[in-house]
Design a protein around this motif. Structure first.
Motif, mmCIF file in Angstrom:
data_model
loop_
_atom_site.group_PDB
_atom_site.id
_atom_site.type_symbol
_atom_site.label_atom_id
_atom_site.label_comp_id
_atom_site.label_asym_id
_atom_site.label_seq_id
_atom_site.Cartn_x
_atom_site.Cartn_y
_atom_site.Cartn_z
ATOM 1 N N PHE A 108 8.516 0.481 1.864
ATOM 2 C CA PHE A 108 7.503 0.209 2.684
ATOM 3 C C PHE A 108 7.759 0.574 4.012
ATOM 4 O O PHE A 108 6.957 1.322 4.726
ATOM 5 C CB PHE A 108 6.742 -1.002 2.488
ATOM 6 N N SER A 109 8.689 -0.178 4.517
ATOM 7 C CA SER A 109 9.039 0.266 6.126
ATOM 8 C C SER A 109 9.279 1.403 6.530
ATOM 9 O O SER A 109 9.090 1.736 7.708
ATOM 10 C CB SER A 109 10.137 -1.024 6.458
ATOM 11 N N GLU A 110 10.080 2.257 5.491
ATOM 12 C CA GLU A 110 10.455 3.506 5.971
ATOM 13 C C GLU A 110 9.223 4.324 5.871
ATOM 14 O O GLU A 110 9.045 5.318 6.677
ATOM 15 C CB GLU A 110 11.477 3.977 4.782
ATOM 16 N N LEU A 111 8.109 4.217 5.106
ATOM 17 C CA LEU A 111 6.908 4.891 5.186
ATOM 18 C C LEU A 111 6.184 4.618 6.405
ATOM 19 O O LEU A 111 5.865 5.502 7.074
ATOM 20 C CB LEU A 111 6.092 4.724 3.916
ATOM 21 N N LYS A 112 6.166 3.259 6.752
ATOM 22 C CA LYS A 112 5.220 2.752 7.762
ATOM 23 C C LYS A 112 5.864 3.651 8.992
ATOM 24 O O LYS A 112 5.159 4.000 9.986
ATOM 25 C CB LYS A 112 5.364 1.330 7.904
ATOM 26 N N ARG A 113 7.232 3.560 9.007
ATOM 27 C CA ARG A 113 7.675 4.192 10.340
ATOM 28 C C ARG A 113 7.700 5.743 10.417
ATOM 29 O O ARG A 113 7.462 6.254 11.492
ATOM 30 C CB ARG A 113 9.508 3.820 10.327
ATOM 31 N N ALA A 114 7.794 6.428 9.347
ATOM 32 C CA ALA A 114 7.584 7.684 9.283
ATOM 33 C C ALA A 114 6.053 8.345 9.410
ATOM 34 O O ALA A 114 5.904 9.309 10.100
ATOM 35 C CB ALA A 114 7.917 8.428 7.951
ATOM 36 N N VAL A 166 10.731 -3.499 -2.179
ATOM 37 C CA VAL A 166 9.711 -2.672 -3.013
ATOM 38 C C VAL A 166 10.071 -1.333 -2.650
ATOM 39 O O VAL A 166 10.227 -0.758 -1.521
ATOM 40 C CB VAL A 166 8.409 -3.126 -2.673
ATOM 41 N N GLU A 167 10.471 -0.479 -3.422
ATOM 42 C CA GLU A 167 10.596 0.955 -3.473
ATOM 43 C C GLU A 167 9.464 1.738 -3.932
ATOM 44 O O GLU A 167 9.142 1.648 -5.060
ATOM 45 C CB GLU A 167 11.991 1.369 -3.891
ATOM 46 N N TYR A 168 9.265 2.857 -3.361
ATOM 47 C CA TYR A 168 8.189 3.867 -3.892
ATOM 48 C C TYR A 168 8.781 5.315 -4.279
ATOM 49 O O TYR A 168 9.594 5.680 -3.584
ATOM 50 C CB TYR A 168 6.916 4.019 -2.906
ATOM 51 N N SER A 169 8.504 5.692 -5.270
ATOM 52 C CA SER A 169 8.984 6.979 -5.689
ATOM 53 C C SER A 169 7.869 7.754 -6.450
ATOM 54 O O SER A 169 6.854 7.326 -6.994
ATOM 55 C CB SER A 169 10.023 6.939 -6.878
ATOM 56 N N ILE A 212 9.809 -3.171 -7.862
ATOM 57 C CA ILE A 212 10.186 -4.423 -7.047
ATOM 58 C C ILE A 212 11.323 -4.948 -7.588
ATOM 59 O O ILE A 212 11.528 -5.034 -8.689
ATOM 60 C CB ILE A 212 8.942 -5.482 -7.386
ATOM 61 N N TYR A 213 12.358 -5.278 -6.451
ATOM 62 C CA TYR A 213 13.700 -6.002 -6.865
ATOM 63 C C TYR A 213 13.449 -7.377 -6.718
ATOM 64 O O TYR A 213 12.983 -7.892 -5.791
ATOM 65 C CB TYR A 213 14.765 -5.216 -6.082
ATOM 66 N N PRO A 214 13.952 -8.114 -7.816
ATOM 67 C CA PRO A 214 13.850 -9.597 -7.633
ATOM 68 C C PRO A 214 14.849 -10.148 -6.609
ATOM 69 O O PRO A 214 15.806 -10.912 -6.885
ATOM 70 C CB PRO A 214 14.193 -10.098 -8.945
#
Length: 112
Positions: free
Chosen positions: A36-42, A76-79, A68-70
């Motif tokens: 999420f943070s990478e997308l927000k930054r981009a 959280v990663e998006y693909s 979602i990683y516990p």
């Protein structure tokens, strides 16, 4: 997912990706999995609320998946899904058109 889609195929496509943020999210995810943070930054100018809303909508329509990683804090990663990746030729065509348009504007003499 709502199965009541428009009759026009172009309208169907626009209903899936017909706003600035979804197209730019696709652009980023075509390069690979993003947090999420990478997308927000981009995505310059997108609010956290808007990004969250668009990601949820794209997950609902099957364009992307969320993992979602516990861990603490949660990661959280998006693909892109195969359906999302199938939009690549459309984004490639948009890229080519935008490049050609910019080049054409550079070749024109300045307005007086």
């Amino acid at each position: 997912m709502d199965r009541s889609l428009p009759d026009c195929p172009v309208e169907v496509t626009l209903s899936m990706i017909g706003n600035k943020w979804k197209v730019l999210i696709l652009r980023e995810l075509l390069q690979g999995t993003r947090r999420f943070s990478e997308l927000k930054r981009a995505l310059k100018g997108v609010t956290q609320k808007m990004l969250t809303q668009q990601l949820r909508d794209m997950e609902t329509t099957g364009l992307l998946s969320r993992k979602i990683y516990p861990v603490v804090p949660p990661r959280v990663e998006y693909s892109l899904t195969p359906l999302g990746f199938s939009l690549k030729p459309i984004l490639d065509a948009m890229d080519a058109w935008g490049t050609n348009y910019k080049n054409e504007l550079r070749r024109q003499p300045p307005a007086r």
